[in-house]
Design an enzyme around this catalytic site. Structure first.
Site, PDB file in Angstrom:
ATOM      1  N   SER A 136       0.854  -1.182   0.000  1.00 42.69           N
ATOM      2  CA  SER A 136       0.000   0.000   0.000  1.00 42.69           C
ATOM      3  C   SER A 136       0.892   1.234   0.000  1.00 42.69           C
ATOM      4  O   SER A 136       1.729   1.394   0.885  1.00 42.69           O
ATOM      5  CB  SER A 136      -0.882  -0.034   1.256  1.00 42.69           C
ATOM      6  OG  SER A 136      -1.571   1.177   1.404  1.00 42.69           O
ATOM      7  N   LYS A 162      -1.313  -0.947  -4.281  1.00 40.65           N
ATOM      8  CA  LYS A 162      -2.499  -0.173  -3.874  1.00 40.65           C
ATOM      9  C   LYS A 162      -2.078   1.264  -3.668  1.00 40.65           C
ATOM     10  O   LYS A 162      -1.086   1.530  -2.993  1.00 40.65           O
ATOM     11  CB  LYS A 162      -3.061  -0.776  -2.592  1.00 40.65           C
ATOM     12  CG  LYS A 162      -4.091   0.068  -1.868  1.00 40.65           C
ATOM     13  CD  LYS A 162      -4.752  -0.738  -0.763  1.00 40.65           C
ATOM     14  CE  LYS A 162      -4.707  -0.009   0.555  1.00 40.65           C
ATOM     15  NZ  LYS A 162      -5.329  -0.808   1.634  1.00 40.65           N
ATOM     16  N   LYS A 164      -3.084   5.034  -2.298  1.00 46.90           N
ATOM     17  CA  LYS A 164      -3.998   5.847  -1.503  1.00 46.90           C
ATOM     18  C   LYS A 164      -4.432   7.029  -2.369  1.00 46.90           C
ATOM     19  O   LYS A 164      -3.599   7.620  -3.080  1.00 46.90           O
ATOM     20  CB  LYS A 164      -3.291   6.356  -0.247  1.00 46.90           C
ATOM     21  CG  LYS A 164      -2.968   5.248   0.742  1.00 46.90           C
ATOM     22  CD  LYS A 164      -4.231   4.719   1.391  1.00 46.90           C
ATOM     23  CE  LYS A 164      -3.915   3.768   2.514  1.00 46.90           C
ATOM     24  NZ  LYS A 164      -5.136   3.229   3.139  1.00 46.90           N
ATOM     25  N   ASP A 189      -7.361   3.091  -2.597  1.00 45.00           N
ATOM     26  CA  ASP A 189      -8.030   3.123  -1.288  1.00 45.00           C
ATOM     27  C   ASP A 189      -8.267   4.583  -0.909  1.00 45.00           C
ATOM     28  O   ASP A 189      -7.322   5.361  -0.784  1.00 45.00           O
ATOM     29  CB  ASP A 189      -7.140   2.435  -0.244  1.00 45.00           C
ATOM     30  CG  ASP A 189      -7.816   2.316   1.122  1.00 45.00           C
ATOM     31  OD1 ASP A 189      -8.964   2.772   1.264  1.00 45.00           O
ATOM     32  OD2 ASP A 189      -7.178   1.751   2.035  1.00 45.00           O
ATOM     33  N   GLU A 214     -11.295   0.699  -2.838  1.00 45.15           N
ATOM     34  CA  GLU A 214     -11.512   0.391  -1.422  1.00 45.15           C
ATOM     35  C   GLU A 214     -12.085   1.592  -0.673  1.00 45.15           C
ATOM     36  O   GLU A 214     -11.570   2.701  -0.784  1.00 45.15           O
ATOM     37  CB  GLU A 214     -10.156  -0.034  -0.832  1.00 45.15           C
ATOM     38  CG  GLU A 214     -10.195  -0.501   0.608  1.00 45.15           C
ATOM     39  CD  GLU A 214      -8.801  -0.955   1.078  1.00 45.15           C
ATOM     40  OE1 GLU A 214      -7.935  -1.263   0.223  1.00 45.15           O
ATOM     41  OE2 GLU A 214      -8.569  -0.981   2.293  1.00 45.15           O
ATOM     42  N   ASP A 239     -13.579  -1.741   3.783  1.00 42.50           N
ATOM     43  CA  ASP A 239     -12.594  -1.897   4.858  1.00 42.50           C
ATOM     44  C   ASP A 239     -13.239  -1.352   6.138  1.00 42.50           C
ATOM     45  O   ASP A 239     -13.847  -2.113   6.922  1.00 42.50           O
ATOM     46  CB  ASP A 239     -11.309  -1.138   4.454  1.00 42.50           C
ATOM     47  CG  ASP A 239     -10.253  -1.053   5.531  1.00 42.50           C
ATOM     48  OD1 ASP A 239     -10.499  -1.502   6.657  1.00 42.50           O
ATOM     49  OD2 ASP A 239      -9.154  -0.512   5.268  1.00 42.50           O
ATOM     50  N   LYS A 263      -9.356  -7.139   8.402  1.00 36.78           N
ATOM     51  CA  LYS A 263      -8.283  -6.802   9.349  1.00 36.78           C
ATOM     52  C   LYS A 263      -8.752  -7.340  10.681  1.00 36.78           C
ATOM     53  O   LYS A 263      -9.797  -6.891  11.196  1.00 36.78           O
ATOM     54  CB  LYS A 263      -8.118  -5.287   9.456  1.00 36.78           C
ATOM     55  CG  LYS A 263      -7.558  -4.619   8.217  1.00 36.78           C
ATOM     56  CD  LYS A 263      -7.480  -3.107   8.392  1.00 36.78           C
ATOM     57  CE  LYS A 263      -6.948  -2.444   7.132  1.00 36.78           C
ATOM     58  NZ  LYS A 263      -7.201  -0.994   7.110  1.00 36.78           N
ATOM     59  N   GLY A 291      -3.871  -4.355   6.287  1.00 34.73           N
ATOM     60  CA  GLY A 291      -2.747  -4.113   7.191  1.00 34.73           C
ATOM     61  C   GLY A 291      -2.926  -2.799   7.909  1.00 34.73           C
ATOM     62  O   GLY A 291      -3.627  -1.901   7.430  1.00 34.73           O
TER      63      GLY A 291
HETATM   64  O1  SMG Z   1      -0.030  -2.218   6.766  1.00 35.74           O
HETATM   65  O2  SMG Z   1       0.830  -1.826   4.828  1.00 35.74           O
HETATM   66  C1  SMG Z   1       0.054  -1.574   5.726  1.00 35.74           C
HETATM   67  C2  SMG Z   1      -0.868  -0.400   5.537  1.00 35.74           C
HETATM   68  C3  SMG Z   1      -1.983  -0.772   4.650  1.00 35.74           C
HETATM   69  O3  SMG Z   1      -3.124   0.978   3.544  1.00 35.74           O
HETATM   70  C4  SMG Z   1      -3.013   0.323   4.548  1.00 35.74           C
HETATM   71  N1  SMG Z   1      -3.810   0.496   5.602  1.00 35.74           N
HETATM   72  O4  SMG Z   1      -7.082   1.723   5.064  1.00 35.74           O
HETATM   73  O5  SMG Z   1      -6.174  -0.074   4.424  1.00 35.74           O
HETATM   74  C5  SMG Z   1      -6.105   0.995   5.005  1.00 35.74           C
HETATM   75  C6  SMG Z   1      -4.819   1.503   5.616  1.00 35.74           C
HETATM   76  C7  SMG Z   1      -4.991   1.998   6.998  1.00 35.74           C
HETATM   77  C8  SMG Z   1      -3.733   2.439   7.620  1.00 35.74           C
HETATM   78  S1  SMG Z   1      -3.967   3.807   8.588  1.00 35.74           S
HETATM   79  C9  SMG Z   1      -2.459   4.221   9.262  1.00 35.74           C
HETATM   80 MG    MG Z   2      -8.215   0.568   3.648  1.00 35.83          MG
END
Ligand code: SMG
Ligand code: MG
Length: 369
Positions: A136, A162, A164, A189, A214, A239, A263, A291
């Site tokens: 991500s 992925k 953001k 996402d 996402e 999510d 998660k 994650g």
């Molecule tokens: O653990 O690699 C990881 C992060 C994956 O993008 C990720 N997590 O919404 O899926 C999600 C985000 C939340 C992280 S918030 C700090």
């Molecule tokens: Mg997410």
């Protein structure tokens, strides 16, 4: 069956190798609560996936600390001899707070399985010894910087990228990454940053052949997600909206998504995560393991979960090196084929290193019986 004799809470802090920017904020440091739980027969570890600020959900570290210390830990210490199946009942008087509950439940499950010499993966009915890894990527300062990060992670072997996104940093950025990498598995996402009025943004993203979009909308709005899903071709994945197996069943029935991100920390622990998996598998809805920038403790739990049969898409289960120069446990390493081994030892199969615990602990407190 185990009796819990002692519970220790530890706030730990680890610098991230690069800042992680999402639509709700930027993290430069991983700060989380670890639970160490001692039973008659073994020790277990759980990691709370809350962060410093209540940005991803309502929970945050200082709040989770109080819920763990003043409500969950005393209840478990009072409960006497309990099994994993009793835990929902032990914590039923505490509403919500799934991330705090997950840390305590996961620590108990780890201790219970270690006492029996059974791995978490085996207990979950996992079928694979290795899982496919995705990565991500946070919102970058420029498109050029984003393209460079994508190239780097692809060269390491990651099997799904992925990105953001947030309003204004979405369609063009995604088009640029897609144009440079026509064949890759690519997703985005939004972390709930959009409203249904932005439907045109998501219709424009249809042209980029994404694996999924996402969590575009507010976490509580399953009805609008269903409306958006009907208006676009790309599969939606939820999510933040999915906090329980019941939420997953509702989202599937309403047509709010076609893919679910699981998660364990968000849904209240590994036991509920298994129920979410089972609901999705029965409905034919693919799932993948999300994650929360976990240390090696949470990462070990994620890898066991991701090895279950319904996890058919690469997860945000990246190598330790993607986050930390030096993890809390021995590092999780991804092979050049983009897969990582699922721990096979008793419980979660790893423990925090004592030297790293000493270096990273910001605060520690024991809860007396
Ligand atoms: O653990 O690699 C990881 C992060 C994956 O993008 C990720 N997590 O919404 O899926 C999600 C985000 C939340 C992280 S918030 C700090
Ligand atoms: Mg997410």
């Amino acid at each position: 069956m185990s009796t819990v004799r002692a519970i220790e809470l530890r706030l730990i802090g680890l610098p991230l190798v690069r800042p992680f920017r999402t639509s709700f904020g930027t993290s430069t440091e991983k700060v989380c609560v670890l639970v160490r739980l001692v039973t008659d027969a073994a020790e277990g570890w759980g990691e709370c996936v809350a962060d410093i600020e209540p940005g991803y959900s309502e929970e945050f570290n200082d709040g989770a600390w109080l819920v763990l210390r003043d409500h969950l830990a005393p209840a478990l210490l009072r409960a006497g001899d309990v099994t994993i199946d009793d835990l929902d009942g032990v914590f039923a008087h505490v509403r919500g707070n799934p991330m705090a509950k997950a840390a305590m439940i996961d620590a108990f499950v780890d201790a219970d399985l270690r006492a029996r010499g059974e791995s978490l993966a085996a207990w979950l009915g996992a079928r694979r010894a290795r899982v496919a890894c995705g990565v991500s990527i946070g919102i970058a300062d420029t498109t050029a910087a984003l393209l460079e990060q994508v190239e780097g992670y692809l060269a390491e072997g990651y099997r799904r990228i992925k990105l953001k996104i947030e309003p204004g940093l979405d369609v063009e950025r995604v088009q640029a990454v897609r144009a440079a990498n026509p064949g890759i598995a690519l997703s985005v996402d939004a972390n709930a940053a959009y409203s249904i009025d932005d439907v045109a943004v998501f219709q424009a993203l249809d042209a980029s052949d994404l694996l999924m979009i996402e969590q575009p909308l507010h976490h509580a709005d399953l009805v609008r997600h269903a409306e958006l899903q009907r208006a676009i071709d790309t599969d939606l994945c939820l999510d933040e909206s999915i906090r329980s197996a019941a939420d997953a069943a509702a989202a599937i029935e309403l047509g709010s998504c076609r893919i679910v991100n699981i998660k364990q920390g968000r849904v209240g622990g590994i036991v509920e995560a298994r129920r979410v998996h089972d609901v999705c598998l029965a409905a034919g809805v693919p799932v993948w393991c999300g994650g929360m920038l976990e240390t090696g403790v949470g990462r070990a739990q994620n890898l066991a979960l991701a090895a279950m049969p319904g996890f058919t898409l690469p997860g945000d289960t990246s190598a330790s090196a993607r986050y930390f120069l030096d993890d809390l446990t021995d590092p999780f390493v991804m092979e050049p084929d983009g897969t990582m081994a699922v721990p096979a030892g008793p419980g979660i199969g790893v423990s925090p290193r004592l030297d790293r615990l000493a270096e990273t602990t910001l605060r520690v407190e024991s809860v007396a019986p």
